[in-house]
Write a protein that holds these residues in place. Sequence first.
Motif, PDB file in Angstrom:
ATOM      1  N   GLY A   1       0.845  -1.073  -0.075  1.00 31.75           N
ATOM      2  CA  GLY A   1      -0.120  -0.070  -0.088  1.00 31.75           C
ATOM      3  C   GLY A   1       0.957   1.312  -0.066  1.00 31.75           C
TER       4      GLY A   1
ATOM      5  N   PRO B   1      -3.689  -0.269  -2.678  1.00 26.63           N
ATOM      6  CA  PRO B   1      -4.426   0.571  -1.487  1.00 26.63           C
ATOM      7  C   PRO B   1      -3.891   1.523  -1.170  1.00 26.63           C
ATOM      8  CG  PRO B   1      -4.172  -1.841  -0.968  1.00 26.63           C
ATOM      9  CD  PRO B   1      -3.780  -1.817  -2.360  1.00 26.63           C
TER      10      PRO B   1
ATOM     11  N   VAL C   1      -7.725  -0.500   5.184  1.00 25.98           N
ATOM     12  CA  VAL C   1      -7.867  -1.013   3.840  1.00 25.98           C
ATOM     13  C   VAL C   1      -6.993  -2.289   3.724  1.00 25.98           C
ATOM     14  CG1 VAL C   1      -7.572  -0.646   1.339  1.00 25.98           C
ATOM     15  CG2 VAL C   1      -8.454   1.320   2.859  1.00 25.98           C
TER      16      VAL C   1
END
Length: 336
Positions: A128, A150, A313
Amino acid sequence: MVIEHASPTLDDVARTAGVSRSTASRAINGGDRVSPEAQTAVDDAVARLGYAPNRAARSLVTRRTDSIALVVPEPDARILTDPFLAGVLRGVSEGLTGTELQLVLLLARPGEPPGHIARYLRSGHVDGVIVASHHKEDQLESELMRSHLPSVFVGRPFDTESLHFVDVDNASGGRTATQRLVDRGCRRIATITGPLDMTAAVDRHDAWQHTLEDADLPAVAVENGDFTVAGGAAAMERILAQHPDVDGVFAASDLMATGALQVLREAGRQVPDDVAVVGFDALGAERTTPRLTTVLQPVVEMVTSATSTLLDVLSGADVPAEPQIFVPRLIEGESA
């Protein structure tokens, strides 16, 4: 003679826990289809044996790198001199406290073509990304939306439809700063903007303009800066040359306000008697002479929140689509 003891293996964990090797692997890597009893047995075996998973091998199975990137599309020298970017680093560090995630810092290099960082992120090196101080030409927004990696932005992206972000209410902060100068009695109020390929700079400039229009004051003294001391000083010199009757300045960052104060002092203008100055950020304003009146941007709290959102997330939690917007407030100093 030195006897070397081999590190415990996954087979050792499975044997000690009384489960199959595949069950032990799923339990260690957070997979499903593991009973509570088996999970407890594997956890106990890991603790007793001192087993440490092989990250490289695990990444082949889980396709996770256990790393996140902090992307700052600015030259590396800015990290050392800009208190906003220092606050970004502190916020990410605080947000990762208690996790085993590694942080990868990505900075822009001089002459680097647009899209270079985005291509690195697409290649699977990180799980991410947190993006701070981004510019429109960086191409990060479109690339991250295409990659589905993400991501959370610190600062409103230009395209807000499908990207998570946290921000301060820059429009409200810009109005507060400009209104402070209007209320003081300033009637020829200039602004030093940040780079107008950044949403924060656009929002602060527009707020300055609208506030002056509402007060029936001219909104013509505008010079662009770059969120640095040198950029603020150069912009202040241009303002004095073109608008020598200026009596108020809203600088869209404290660093630019610091440069403006230096130029005003060298020009023999007294602050705030001749020219009042308001900054934005509240990062190091207490070190200026006179002490700067500024608008607080809670950067550490913002970035810690962005990091928490990214972790949610990555864990698969249901993360609201709405952005997190922090409320700015005026910090009174002696410059306005």
